[in-house]
Design a protein around this motif. Structure first.
Motif, PDB file in Angstrom:
ATOM      1  N   SER A  93       8.502   3.439   7.038  1.00 12.05           N
ATOM      2  CA  SER A  93       8.237   2.419   7.961  1.00 12.05           C
ATOM      3  C   SER A  93       6.864   2.549   8.464  1.00 12.05           C
ATOM      4  CB  SER A  93       9.175   2.140   9.197  1.00 12.05           C
ATOM      5  OG  SER A  93       9.169   1.085   9.904  1.00 12.05           O
ATOM      6  N   PRO A  94       5.806   1.933   8.045  1.00 15.15           N
ATOM      7  CA  PRO A  94       4.573   2.251   8.171  1.00 15.15           C
ATOM      8  C   PRO A  94       3.995   2.326   9.679  1.00 15.15           C
ATOM      9  CG  PRO A  94       4.559   0.941   6.259  1.00 15.15           C
ATOM     10  CD  PRO A  94       6.022   0.922   6.750  1.00 15.15           C
ATOM     11  N   GLY A  95       3.364   3.534   9.867  1.00  7.78           N
ATOM     12  CA  GLY A  95       2.881   3.441  11.142  1.00  7.78           C
ATOM     13  C   GLY A  95       1.219   3.478  11.417  1.00  7.78           C
ATOM     14  N   TYR A  96       0.916   4.015  10.111  1.00  6.95           N
ATOM     15  CA  TYR A  96      -0.731   4.103  10.001  1.00  6.95           C
ATOM     16  C   TYR A  96      -1.028   3.684   8.525  1.00  6.95           C
ATOM     17  CZ  TYR A  96       0.492   7.927  13.298  1.00  6.95           C
ATOM     18  OH  TYR A  96       1.015   8.384  14.375  1.00  6.95           O
ATOM     19  N   TRP A  97      -2.077   3.083   8.378  1.00  2.00           N
ATOM     20  CA  TRP A  97      -2.744   2.438   7.343  1.00  2.00           C
ATOM     21  C   TRP A  97      -3.982   2.923   6.932  1.00  2.00           C
ATOM     22  CZ3 TRP A  97       0.378  -0.845   4.413  1.00  2.00           C
ATOM     23  CH2 TRP A  97       1.530  -1.223   5.029  1.00  2.00           C
ATOM     24  N   GLY A  98      -4.281   2.855   5.693  1.00  2.00           N
ATOM     25  CA  GLY A  98      -5.785   3.167   5.120  1.00  2.00           C
ATOM     26  C   GLY A  98      -6.415   1.807   5.034  1.00  2.00           C
ATOM     27  N   GLN A  99      -7.678   1.938   4.768  1.00  2.00           N
ATOM     28  CA  GLN A  99      -8.496   0.721   4.839  1.00  2.00           C
ATOM     29  C   GLN A  99      -8.349  -0.223   3.393  1.00  2.00           C
ATOM     30  OE1 GLN A  99      -9.584   3.665   3.754  1.00  2.00           O
ATOM     31  NE2 GLN A  99     -10.729   3.022   1.874  1.00  2.00           N
ATOM     32  N   GLY A 100      -7.699   0.298   2.310  1.00  2.00           N
ATOM     33  CA  GLY A 100      -7.402  -0.158   1.123  1.00  2.00           C
ATOM     34  C   GLY A 100      -8.574   0.044   0.345  1.00  2.00           C
ATOM     35  N   THR A 101      -8.091  -0.136  -1.199  1.00  2.00           N
ATOM     36  CA  THR A 101      -8.973  -0.061  -2.172  1.00  2.00           C
ATOM     37  C   THR A 101      -8.676  -1.103  -3.129  1.00  2.00           C
ATOM     38  OG1 THR A 101     -10.139   1.386  -3.978  1.00  2.00           O
ATOM     39  CG2 THR A 101      -7.647   1.661  -3.532  1.00  2.00           C
ATOM     40  N   GLN A 102      -9.768  -2.011  -3.730  1.00  2.06           N
ATOM     41  CA  GLN A 102      -9.433  -2.888  -4.804  1.00  2.06           C
ATOM     42  C   GLN A 102      -9.232  -2.653  -6.256  1.00  2.06           C
ATOM     43  OE1 GLN A 102      -9.701  -6.470  -4.001  1.00  2.06           O
ATOM     44  NE2 GLN A 102      -8.757  -6.722  -6.132  1.00  2.06           N
ATOM     45  N   VAL A 103      -8.013  -3.055  -6.641  1.00  9.55           N
ATOM     46  CA  VAL A 103      -7.904  -2.786  -7.941  1.00  9.55           C
ATOM     47  C   VAL A 103      -7.882  -4.076  -8.787  1.00  9.55           C
ATOM     48  CG1 VAL A 103      -6.060  -2.185  -9.825  1.00  9.55           C
ATOM     49  CG2 VAL A 103      -6.434  -0.762  -7.770  1.00  9.55           C
ATOM     50  N   THR A 104      -8.822  -4.196  -9.783  1.00  6.81           N
ATOM     51  CA  THR A 104      -8.786  -5.579 -10.600  1.00  6.81           C
ATOM     52  C   THR A 104      -8.587  -5.221 -11.927  1.00  6.81           C
ATOM     53  OG1 THR A 104     -10.502  -6.144  -8.986  1.00  6.81           O
ATOM     54  CG2 THR A 104     -10.365  -7.495 -11.052  1.00  6.81           C
ATOM     55  N   VAL A 105      -7.709  -6.028 -12.557  1.00  6.38           N
ATOM     56  CA  VAL A 105      -7.267  -5.845 -13.961  1.00  6.38           C
ATOM     57  C   VAL A 105      -7.704  -7.132 -14.561  1.00  6.38           C
ATOM     58  CG1 VAL A 105      -5.518  -5.142 -15.317  1.00  6.38           C
ATOM     59  CG2 VAL A 105      -5.385  -4.179 -13.189  1.00  6.38           C
ATOM     60  N   VAL A 140     -10.744  -2.690 -14.513  1.00  5.45           N
ATOM     61  CA  VAL A 140     -10.302  -1.989 -15.521  1.00  5.45           C
ATOM     62  C   VAL A 140      -9.582  -3.569 -16.241  1.00  5.45           C
ATOM     63  CG1 VAL A 140      -9.668   0.117 -14.590  1.00  5.45           C
ATOM     64  CG2 VAL A 140      -7.793  -1.397 -14.679  1.00  5.45           C
ATOM     65  N   GLN A 141      -9.322  -2.969 -17.570  1.00  2.00           N
ATOM     66  CA  GLN A 141      -8.802  -3.772 -18.604  1.00  2.00           C
ATOM     67  C   GLN A 141      -7.322  -3.718 -18.703  1.00  2.00           C
ATOM     68  OE1 GLN A 141     -10.834  -3.341 -22.260  1.00  2.00           O
ATOM     69  NE2 GLN A 141     -12.477  -5.001 -21.688  1.00  2.00           N
ATOM     70  N   ALA A 142      -6.602  -4.747 -19.048  1.00  2.00           N
ATOM     71  CA  ALA A 142      -4.987  -4.605 -19.134  1.00  2.00           C
ATOM     72  C   ALA A 142      -4.783  -3.596 -20.142  1.00  2.00           C
ATOM     73  CB  ALA A 142      -4.618  -6.122 -19.815  1.00  2.00           C
ATOM     74  N   GLY A 143      -3.858  -2.752 -19.812  1.00  2.18           N
ATOM     75  CA  GLY A 143      -3.468  -1.623 -20.695  1.00  2.18           C
ATOM     76  C   GLY A 143      -3.996  -0.285 -20.079  1.00  2.18           C
ATOM     77  N   ASP A 144      -4.925  -0.297 -19.731  1.00  6.38           N
ATOM     78  CA  ASP A 144      -5.737   0.746 -18.839  1.00  6.38           C
ATOM     79  C   ASP A 144      -5.020   1.556 -17.660  1.00  6.38           C
ATOM     80  OD1 ASP A 144      -9.118  -0.239 -19.279  1.00  6.38           O
ATOM     81  OD2 ASP A 144      -7.852   0.297 -20.740  1.00  6.38           O
ATOM     82  N   SER A 145      -5.416   2.681 -17.423  1.00  5.73           N
ATOM     83  CA  SER A 145      -5.010   3.548 -16.302  1.00  5.73           C
ATOM     84  C   SER A 145      -5.652   3.917 -15.213  1.00  5.73           C
ATOM     85  CB  SER A 145      -4.356   4.943 -16.719  1.00  5.73           C
ATOM     86  OG  SER A 145      -3.404   4.520 -18.002  1.00  5.73           O
ATOM     87  N   LEU A 146      -5.278   3.824 -14.040  1.00  2.00           N
ATOM     88  CA  LEU A 146      -5.975   4.111 -12.770  1.00  2.00           C
ATOM     89  C   LEU A 146      -5.129   5.180 -11.916  1.00  2.00           C
ATOM     90  CD1 LEU A 146      -7.671   1.102 -11.244  1.00  2.00           C
ATOM     91  CD2 LEU A 146      -8.770   3.123 -12.234  1.00  2.00           C
ATOM     92  N   ARG A 147      -5.915   6.148 -11.257  1.00  3.09           N
ATOM     93  CA  ARG A 147      -5.189   6.877 -10.341  1.00  3.09           C
ATOM     94  C   ARG A 147      -5.854   6.716  -8.848  1.00  3.09           C
ATOM     95  NH1 ARG A 147      -5.444  13.502  -9.099  1.00  3.09           N
ATOM     96  NH2 ARG A 147      -3.237  13.613  -8.712  1.00  3.09           N
TER      97      ARG A 147
END
Length: 122
Positions: free
Chosen positions: A108-120, A12-19
């Motif tokens: 205190s994390p015990g479980y994690w997801g694989q992650g999702t990339q956010v690029t601004v 996304v561009q600076a100023g945009d939103s993501l959920r």
């Protein structure tokens, strides 16, 4: 065991939103504190936001206060991160996490997801 799957990242561009969304499976996470973390290249993973199992204790990193909102929907076994007014410095891989124990206010994390990339982009 708890499996976590994130979605909603993107470019996304600076100023945009993501959920961002995080859906849990394997067991209900309604009794677990949940959180969003992020890790930028060359940096350590950091806490972005967390929410207690009751939803009555919410914490944010100073860098995102007033721009990001964490929420949970226990009926859907999900947690969300609404990100507004995004900045280039928000660029990172975002991870969903569940607490290692039930009925706590601070994660205190015990479980994690694989992650999702956010690029601004600027």
């Amino acid at each position: 065991q708890v499996q976590l799957v994130e979605s909603g990242g993107g470019l996304v561009q600076a100023g945009d939103s993501l959920r961002l969304s995080c859906t849990a499976s394997g067991r209900s996470v309604s009794t677990y504190a949940m959180g969003w973390f992020r890790q930028a290249p060359g940096k350590e993973r950091e806490l972005v936001a967390s929410i207690s199992w009751r939803g009555d204790t919410i914490m944010y990193a100073d860098s995102v206060k007033g721009r990001f909102t964490i929420s949970r929907d226990d009926a859907k076994n999900a947690v969300y991160l609404q990100m507004n007014s995004l900045k280039p410095e928000d660029t990172a891989v975002y991870y969903c996490a569940a607490d290692s124990q039930q009925f706590r206010r601070v994660i205190s994390p015990g479980y994690w997801g694989q992650g999702t990339q956010v690029t601004v982009s600027s």
